[in-house]
Design a protein around this motif. Sequence first.
Motif, short mmCIF file in Angstrom:
data_model
loop_
_atom_site.label_atom_id
_atom_site.label_comp_id
_atom_site.label_asym_id
_atom_site.label_seq_id
_atom_site.Cartn_x
_atom_site.Cartn_y
_atom_site.Cartn_z
N ALA A 34 -39.13 18.68 31.98
CA ALA A 34 -38.69 18.99 30.62
C ALA A 34 -38.77 20.50 30.48
O ALA A 34 -39.70 21.13 30.98
N LEU A 35 -37.80 21.08 29.84
CA LEU A 35 -37.86 22.53 29.63
C LEU A 35 -39.00 22.84 28.67
O LEU A 35 -39.32 22.05 27.79
N PRO A 36 -39.62 23.99 28.82
CA PRO A 36 -40.77 24.34 27.98
C PRO A 36 -40.40 24.46 26.51
O PRO A 36 -39.24 24.62 26.15
N ALA A 37 -41.45 24.41 25.68
CA ALA A 37 -41.26 24.44 24.22
C ALA A 37 -40.47 25.66 23.76
O ALA A 37 -39.73 25.59 22.78
N LYS A 48 -34.09 17.91 29.34
CA LYS A 48 -34.67 17.62 30.65
C LYS A 48 -33.66 18.07 31.71
O LYS A 48 -32.46 17.96 31.49
N ILE A 49 -34.16 18.52 32.84
CA ILE A 49 -33.28 18.85 33.96
C ILE A 49 -33.86 18.23 35.22
O ILE A 49 -35.07 18.00 35.32
N ALA A 50 -32.99 17.92 36.16
CA ALA A 50 -33.43 17.31 37.42
C ALA A 50 -32.44 17.64 38.51
O ALA A 50 -31.25 17.83 38.27
N GLN A 63 -30.38 16.31 30.46
CA GLN A 63 -30.27 15.43 29.31
C GLN A 63 -30.52 16.25 28.07
O GLN A 63 -31.53 16.94 27.97
N ALA A 64 -29.57 16.19 27.15
CA ALA A 64 -29.71 16.91 25.88
C ALA A 64 -28.77 16.27 24.88
O ALA A 64 -27.69 15.79 25.24
N ALA A 65 -29.20 16.25 23.64
CA ALA A 65 -28.34 15.73 22.58
C ALA A 65 -27.16 16.68 22.38
O ALA A 65 -27.21 17.85 22.78
N GLY A 66 -26.11 16.17 21.84
CA GLY A 66 -24.97 17.01 21.53
C GLY A 66 -24.05 17.26 22.70
O GLY A 66 -23.36 18.29 22.75
N ARG A 67 -24.00 16.33 23.64
CA ARG A 67 -23.10 16.46 24.78
C ARG A 67 -21.68 16.71 24.25
O ARG A 67 -21.24 16.03 23.34
N PRO A 68 -20.96 17.67 24.83
CA PRO A 68 -19.65 18.03 24.29
C PRO A 68 -18.57 16.97 24.47
O PRO A 68 -17.56 17.00 23.79
#
Length: 157
Positions: A34-37, A48-50, A63-68
Amino acid sequence: MKVSQCLWFEKGMDEALRLYTSLIPGSSLDWGSALPAESPSGPPDSVKIAGFTLGDQRYMAFQAAGRPGAFNHCVSIMIECETQAEIDKLWEALGEGGQYEQCGWLRDRWGLAWQINAKRLGELQKGPDRAAAKRVTEAMLKMVKIDIAALEAAARG
């Protein structure tokens, strides 16, 4: 210089990557976090990145909300299978909760498009008997899941 594909998930990335890497030999989850705060990409723990490998291909996912936009057929993952058993296994596992489509295509439950193909299809289509190749292609176009025995029967006429 390294080249890899990147997949953007709105949700369910961890589950998707575990499924993908469990199904395809030579696959692995290579890294993830998970990316830091303090990330400018969103609130704490919202991104999140993987990195992962499927067979011989490298991928990155986040993974992030708001996928284009949703995944579409312009980019798909094609798997060339040696046997009908491999096709059947991938077809059921990746298609569960998703949608089956014509010519060996499916969308998994996250919307990613997959082509579950047979190595034998390409061999038959590229063979010297062009009439047989045409029959094979016509048979394939009527299929949803690829059926190797039916393709070979079409080749024989």
